[in-house]
Design a protein around this motif. Structure first.
Motif, mmCIF file in Angstrom:
data_model
loop_
_atom_site.group_PDB
_atom_site.id
_atom_site.type_symbol
_atom_site.label_atom_id
_atom_site.label_comp_id
_atom_site.label_asym_id
_atom_site.label_seq_id
_atom_site.Cartn_x
_atom_site.Cartn_y
_atom_site.Cartn_z
ATOM 1 N N GLN A 170 49.456 36.225 23.501
ATOM 2 C CA GLN A 170 48.867 34.920 23.191
ATOM 3 C C GLN A 170 47.923 34.421 24.285
ATOM 4 O O GLN A 170 47.166 33.473 24.051
ATOM 5 C CB GLN A 170 49.984 33.881 22.985
ATOM 6 C CG GLN A 170 50.973 34.231 21.885
ATOM 7 C CD GLN A 170 50.325 34.290 20.514
ATOM 8 O OE1 GLN A 170 49.365 33.570 20.243
ATOM 9 N NE2 GLN A 170 50.833 35.162 19.647
ATOM 10 N N SER A 171 47.955 35.041 25.449
ATOM 11 C CA SER A 171 47.086 34.629 26.555
ATOM 12 C C SER A 171 46.670 35.853 27.357
ATOM 13 O O SER A 171 47.335 36.894 27.314
ATOM 14 C CB SER A 171 47.798 33.621 27.470
ATOM 15 O OG SER A 171 48.955 34.202 28.039
ATOM 16 N N VAL A 172 45.556 35.727 28.082
ATOM 17 C CA VAL A 172 45.088 36.834 28.910
ATOM 18 C C VAL A 172 44.295 36.284 30.095
ATOM 19 O O VAL A 172 43.589 35.283 29.978
ATOM 20 C CB VAL A 172 44.225 37.837 28.101
ATOM 21 C CG1 VAL A 172 43.002 37.161 27.529
ATOM 22 C CG2 VAL A 172 43.819 39.021 28.960
ATOM 23 N N HIS A 173 44.478 36.940 31.230
ATOM 24 C CA HIS A 173 43.704 36.650 32.432
ATOM 25 C C HIS A 173 43.109 37.964 32.904
ATOM 26 O O HIS A 173 43.837 38.956 33.040
ATOM 27 C CB HIS A 173 44.577 36.054 33.529
ATOM 28 C CG HIS A 173 45.244 34.762 33.167
ATOM 29 N ND1 HIS A 173 46.242 34.675 32.213
ATOM 30 C CD2 HIS A 173 45.041 33.497 33.628
ATOM 31 C CE1 HIS A 173 46.637 33.413 32.108
ATOM 32 N NE2 HIS A 173 45.928 32.680 32.949
ATOM 33 N N ALA A 174 41.807 38.002 33.145
ATOM 34 C CA ALA A 174 41.136 39.218 33.605
ATOM 35 C C ALA A 174 40.568 38.973 34.998
ATOM 36 O O ALA A 174 39.850 37.990 35.220
ATOM 37 C CB ALA A 174 40.032 39.619 32.642
ATOM 38 N N LEU A 175 40.894 39.859 35.929
ATOM 39 C CA LEU A 175 40.455 39.710 37.317
ATOM 40 C C LEU A 175 39.606 40.914 37.733
ATOM 41 O O LEU A 175 39.938 42.050 37.402
ATOM 42 C CB LEU A 175 41.663 39.609 38.249
ATOM 43 C CG LEU A 175 42.655 38.474 37.964
ATOM 44 C CD1 LEU A 175 43.825 38.555 38.930
ATOM 45 C CD2 LEU A 175 41.959 37.119 38.073
ATOM 46 N N PRO A 176 38.520 40.672 38.464
ATOM 47 C CA PRO A 176 37.666 41.786 38.891
ATOM 48 C C PRO A 176 38.291 42.581 40.032
ATOM 49 O O PRO A 176 38.980 42.039 40.896
ATOM 50 C CB PRO A 176 36.385 41.082 39.356
ATOM 51 C CG PRO A 176 36.847 39.731 39.807
ATOM 52 C CD PRO A 176 37.997 39.368 38.908
ATOM 53 N N MET A 177 38.065 43.884 39.997
ATOM 54 C CA MET A 177 38.496 44.766 41.085
ATOM 55 C C MET A 177 37.243 45.100 41.888
ATOM 56 O O MET A 177 36.397 45.884 41.453
ATOM 57 C CB MET A 177 39.130 46.030 40.500
ATOM 58 C CG MET A 177 39.822 46.902 41.515
ATOM 59 S SD MET A 177 40.643 48.309 40.691
ATOM 60 C CE MET A 177 41.820 48.772 41.966
ATOM 61 N N ARG A 178 37.111 44.468 43.060
ATOM 62 C CA ARG A 178 35.870 44.563 43.828
ATOM 63 C C ARG A 178 36.098 45.198 45.183
ATOM 64 O O ARG A 178 37.176 45.114 45.758
ATOM 65 C CB ARG A 178 35.277 43.169 44.049
ATOM 66 C CG ARG A 178 34.791 42.457 42.823
ATOM 67 C CD ARG A 178 34.013 41.218 43.220
ATOM 68 N NE ARG A 178 34.805 40.309 44.030
ATOM 69 C CZ ARG A 178 35.371 39.212 43.574
ATOM 70 N NH1 ARG A 178 35.272 38.886 42.299
ATOM 71 N NH2 ARG A 178 36.062 38.431 44.386
ATOM 72 N N LEU A 179 35.047 45.780 45.717
ATOM 73 C CA LEU A 179 35.029 46.228 47.102
ATOM 74 C C LEU A 179 33.609 46.032 47.602
ATOM 75 O O LEU A 179 32.679 46.683 47.116
ATOM 76 C CB LEU A 179 35.452 47.689 47.226
ATOM 77 C CG LEU A 179 35.700 48.158 48.656
ATOM 78 C CD1 LEU A 179 36.859 47.382 49.279
ATOM 79 C CD2 LEU A 179 36.006 49.641 48.707
ATOM 80 N N HIS A 180 33.450 45.100 48.546
ATOM 81 C CA HIS A 180 32.129 44.687 48.999
ATOM 82 C C HIS A 180 31.318 44.226 47.779
ATOM 83 O O HIS A 180 31.753 43.377 47.030
ATOM 84 C CB HIS A 180 31.442 45.805 49.779
ATOM 85 C CG HIS A 180 32.216 46.223 50.992
ATOM 86 N ND1 HIS A 180 32.701 45.342 51.929
ATOM 87 C CD2 HIS A 180 32.622 47.460 51.403
ATOM 88 C CE1 HIS A 180 33.346 45.986 52.872
ATOM 89 N NE2 HIS A 180 33.331 47.276 52.581
ATOM 90 N N ASP A 181 30.151 44.825 47.539
ATOM 91 C CA ASP A 181 29.327 44.368 46.413
ATOM 92 C C ASP A 181 29.529 45.225 45.161
ATOM 93 O O ASP A 181 28.846 45.050 44.164
ATOM 94 C CB ASP A 181 27.850 44.371 46.798
ATOM 95 C CG ASP A 181 27.347 45.759 47.188
ATOM 96 O OD1 ASP A 181 28.193 46.656 47.429
ATOM 97 O OD2 ASP A 181 26.121 45.945 47.263
ATOM 98 N N ALA A 182 30.486 46.144 45.217
ATOM 99 C CA ALA A 182 30.729 47.024 44.063
ATOM 100 C C ALA A 182 31.917 46.516 43.256
ATOM 101 O O ALA A 182 32.961 46.171 43.814
ATOM 102 C CB ALA A 182 30.998 48.451 44.543
ATOM 103 N N VAL A 183 31.763 46.462 41.930
ATOM 104 C CA VAL A 183 32.868 46.136 41.040
ATOM 105 C C VAL A 183 33.419 47.451 40.510
ATOM 106 O O VAL A 183 32.727 48.182 39.798
ATOM 107 C CB VAL A 183 32.418 45.225 39.876
ATOM 108 C CG1 VAL A 183 33.599 44.926 38.962
ATOM 109 C CG2 VAL A 183 31.847 43.925 40.423
ATOM 110 N N LEU A 184 34.657 47.755 40.877
ATOM 111 C CA LEU A 184 35.259 49.033 40.510
ATOM 112 C C LEU A 184 35.897 49.006 39.134
ATOM 113 O O LEU A 184 36.014 50.034 38.477
ATOM 114 C CB LEU A 184 36.324 49.425 41.545
ATOM 115 C CG LEU A 184 35.894 49.416 43.012
ATOM 116 C CD1 LEU A 184 37.062 49.850 43.885
ATOM 117 C CD2 LEU A 184 34.688 50.298 43.232
#
Length: 257
Positions: free
Chosen positions: A124-138
């Motif tokens: 019923q709910s979702v949270h999405a978080l970015p996986m980053r390292l410096h300026d790169a989104v992994l």
């Protein structure tokens, strides 16, 4: 002062410390990237007010793939999201910002296919978080809840911190500036995950198990034997390690009846 609330807080604090210790150990030892990412999703599901977690990782071309999940429900929903090219985790990856969806029922216009698919399996709910390292989104981490509601800011910060540690574990600081090395590490993770999925299927078929149970059996064997999960999976797929042997081990340690 002692009491139920105090005991719960103390237990959760210990669990949080254990989760960070697990991930930080990967920074100094030779590690299995797939197993580490599975631990990340499992820790998130256990520590946060969510039901399941899934992690998508980008290949060198920027195409997302599923590499880890804490449940088969999350596994299938993440795959559905990728197949339909629609959903909060994809938006998170492209915008490089967290996407918070307290109530999926209110997002039918935004993600019509994903919203219906998620709710059909109980999310019923979702949270999405970015996986980053410096300026790169992994990649991105998806946190799926069975009930509507927004995670507390402290919980979101905790999840993001775990993701940050995992990002560094995948690509250490010495190689972060070397894009070729980054791509090599990411491709290794993606390739290993495919082999693990194939091995899960073999164990599930041989033992007449659900995929979640097959994965637990495979992972326990690798840990008890002191081997990488991906190496054990490769041996199972190549028939160099019998599924019956892995299942027998699970029964010997009382993981299976």
């Amino acid at each position: 002062m002692t009491g139920t609330g105090s005991d719960h807080t103390s237990t959760r604090e210990r669990d949080i410390i254990r989760a960070f210790v697990d991930l930080s150990n990967e920074l100094v030892d030779e590690y299995d990237v797939v197993d580490m990412l599975v631990r990340l999703t499992t820790n998130c599901a256990g520590l946060l007010d969510i039901e399941s977690a899934g992690l998508l990782l980008a290949d060198p071309r920027g195409v997302l793939h599923l590499v880890a999940s804490s449940s088969e429900r999350a596994h299938h929903l993440e795959i559905f999201q990728l197949q339909r090219d629609e959903g909060p985790c994809l938006d998170c990856f492209h915008t490089r910002e967290a996407v918070v969806v307290p109530d999926l029922a209110a997002e039918e216009e935004r993600w019509p296919q994903f919203s219906r698919a998620a709710r059909s399996v109980g999310f019923q709910s979702v949270h999405a978080l970015p996986m980053r390292l410096h300026d790169a989104v992994l990649g991105t981490l998806g946190l799926f809840g069975d009930d509507p509601g927004r995670l507390e800011d402290d919980d979101l910060a905790l999840a993001q911190a775990l993701v940050h540690v995992a990002s560094v574990a995948i690509v250490n600081e010495k190689s972060a500036a070397d894009r070729a090395t980054v791509n090599s590490q990411l491709q290794l993770a993606l390739t290993s995950r495919v082999v693990v999925e194939q091995a899960k299927g073999v164990i599930a078929q041989v033992g007449s198990l659900a995929m979640d149970d097959a994965f637990a059996v495979l992972r326990r064997y690798a840990r008890d034997e002191g081997r990488k999960l991906s190496d054990v999976a490769a041996d199972v797929v190549a028939r160099e390690l019998s599924g019956d042997v892995v299942l027998a081990h699970a029964r010997a340690v009382a993981l299976l009846p």
